[in-house]
Write an enzyme that holds these catalytic residues in place. Structure first.
Site, PDB file in Angstrom:
ATOM      1  N   TYR A  98      -5.064   0.612  -6.849  1.00 41.13           N
ATOM      2  CA  TYR A  98      -6.428   1.025  -6.516  1.00 41.13           C
ATOM      3  C   TYR A  98      -7.407   0.663  -7.628  1.00 41.13           C
ATOM      4  CZ  TYR A  98      -4.856   3.524  -2.374  1.00 41.13           C
ATOM      5  OH  TYR A  98      -4.334   3.827  -1.133  1.00 41.13           O
ATOM      6  N   GLU A 140      -0.411   9.378   0.005  1.00 41.92           N
ATOM      7  CA  GLU A 140       0.718   8.459  -0.140  1.00 41.92           C
ATOM      8  C   GLU A 140       1.800   9.056  -1.035  1.00 41.92           C
ATOM      9  OE1 GLU A 140      -1.484   5.006  -1.387  1.00 41.92           O
ATOM     10  OE2 GLU A 140      -2.589   5.068   0.510  1.00 41.92           O
TER      11      GLU A 140
END
Length: 396
Positions: A98, A140
């Site tokens: 990310y 996640e």
């Protein structure tokens, strides 16, 4: 929740940013892949990059998330992001990636919007990004924990123990762990990722629904060869041509949020084409559990010859205590007992309190969903699975 100082900034700039996302996202991916070519080679779907679908999906998810933050600041985004989180987990995405996305996405935003990106605007949209990223990272992490896997470590080697030609363009594979022992459990409706090494050295990943219920020593996936409507599918074509009994594939742990709700309320399982695969696993699970809940099963296909697992679908419906099946063929429906043409939503058995599952091409799902909404089915009762980037996110 977006901070008080950022809400008016995001609200004021959302139209401009939303309008520019169609230019921002291609630049973002171009920058990221130039800096990290391994991501395109080994993680991202090259086909969806080439046809622009991944860029559209990213733009839609960002716009939808930002809109939620400013219009419903009290809402939790988990429900909207759950499908993305499952897709990411099935690819082994990690929190560190990310940061890479952030770097190149914001560079692309500045490239496109220029001086309009003041420090105040940059700070507000940075907050939007990290709210979305951190929510996904948390979801996640929970999925990895539930699967009993370290973050991102979802892969295992599985041997092909069976191969069946279901139709001219559809083949199913039985899979067991290459080291021996039974395959793990999963929830009917979930999928796995399959990674294959292509002739040019790229390791491309595609996701396939588990098309039989858990409980056996192996898993089954059913793969439709993508061809004829554009570039041939790289992975599906490779599997059809090369994967044989005894070969070993790299397969992920199961993920996916299109799973049965608890209880005994009525269900409508509507599929088209290869969208039948998660519905088969759900039906298989219902039959194995001797479920008594009413189940309306509807399937649409081009023709009887294209209807994969047709006999199995009929058998599974017959094995459920309160299920019925209606099939629609666009071609050659005569003498099959099926309906001719496309699904007439007005004829479907939709009882009060029905939970709807949809899977198939986007035009099919849009048509069925729209018809059900017009019939008064609540939007929150309609669930779907998209094979590929979710181009529906932000359009619902």
């Amino acid at each position: 929740m977006l901070s008080e100082q950022s809400i008016p900034v995001v609200r004021a700039t959302l139209p401009a940013v939303g309008a520019a996302l169609g230019e921002i996202t291609p630049r973002f991916y171009a920058r990221m892949f130039a800096a990290h070519p391994e991501l395109l080679r080994d993680l991202f779907n090259r086909g969806n990059q080439a046809n622009g679908e991944q860029q559209q999906a990213l733009a839609g998810s960002i716009a939808a998330f930002a809109t939620l933050l400013v219009e419903r600041p009290e809402a939790r985004p988990d429900a909207m992001l759950a499908r993305i989180a499952h897709k990411h987990a099935a690819l082994g995405v990690t929190a560190a990636q990310y940061k890479i996305v952030h770097e190149h996405l914001f560079a692309a935003i500045v490239e496109v919007l220029g001086d309009a990106v003041t420090p105040e605007v940059a700070a507000a949209w940075d907050e939007v990004y990290w709210l979305m990223a951190n929510a996904l990272i948390a979801l996640e992490a929970g999925l990895y924990r539930d699967a009993g896997r370290p973050d991102g470590d979802v892969w295992q080697r599985m041997e092909i123990t069976g191969r069946t030609e279901e139709t001219a363009d559809t083949v199913s594979f039985r899979l067991r762990p290459a080291g021996g022992g039974p395959a793990g459990t999963f929830r009917p409706g979930q999928y796995v990722s399959v990674q294959v090494e292509l002739p040019d050295g790229a390791r491309q990943i595609r996701q396939y629904s588990l098309s039989a219920a858990p409980g056996a020593d192996d898993w089954r996936i059913t793969v439709k060869r993508v061809h004829g409507a554009g570039p041939d599918g790289e992975v599906s074509t490779w599997l059809h041509r090369n994967a044989r009994v005894g070969d070993v594939l790299t397969v992920s742990a199961p993920f996916g949020d299109l799973v049965l709700p608890e209880g005994d309320g009525p269900l409508l399982l509507a599929s088209a084409g290869i969208g039948i695969t998660p519905m088969l696993a759900i039906l298989d699970g219902l039959a194995a559990d001797d479920a008594k809940r009413p189940v309306a099963v509807v399937h649409a296909d081009r023709s009887p010859a294209d209807h994969a697992h047709a006999a199995e679908q009929r058998d599974r419906v017959a094995a459920c205590a309160a299920a019925d099946l209606s099939v629609w063929y666009e071609e050659n429906a005569a003498d099959t007992g099926a309906n001719s043409g496309t699904i007439d939503v007005g004829t479907l058995d939709v009882r009060p309190g029905t939970t709807v599952f949809l899977c198939g091409p986007l035009p099919f799902m849009r048509a069925v969903r729209g018809g059900l909404l017009r019939r008064g089915v609540p939007a929150e009762a309609i669930h779907y699975e998209v094979f590929g980037p979710d181009l529906w996110l932000g359009q619902e």
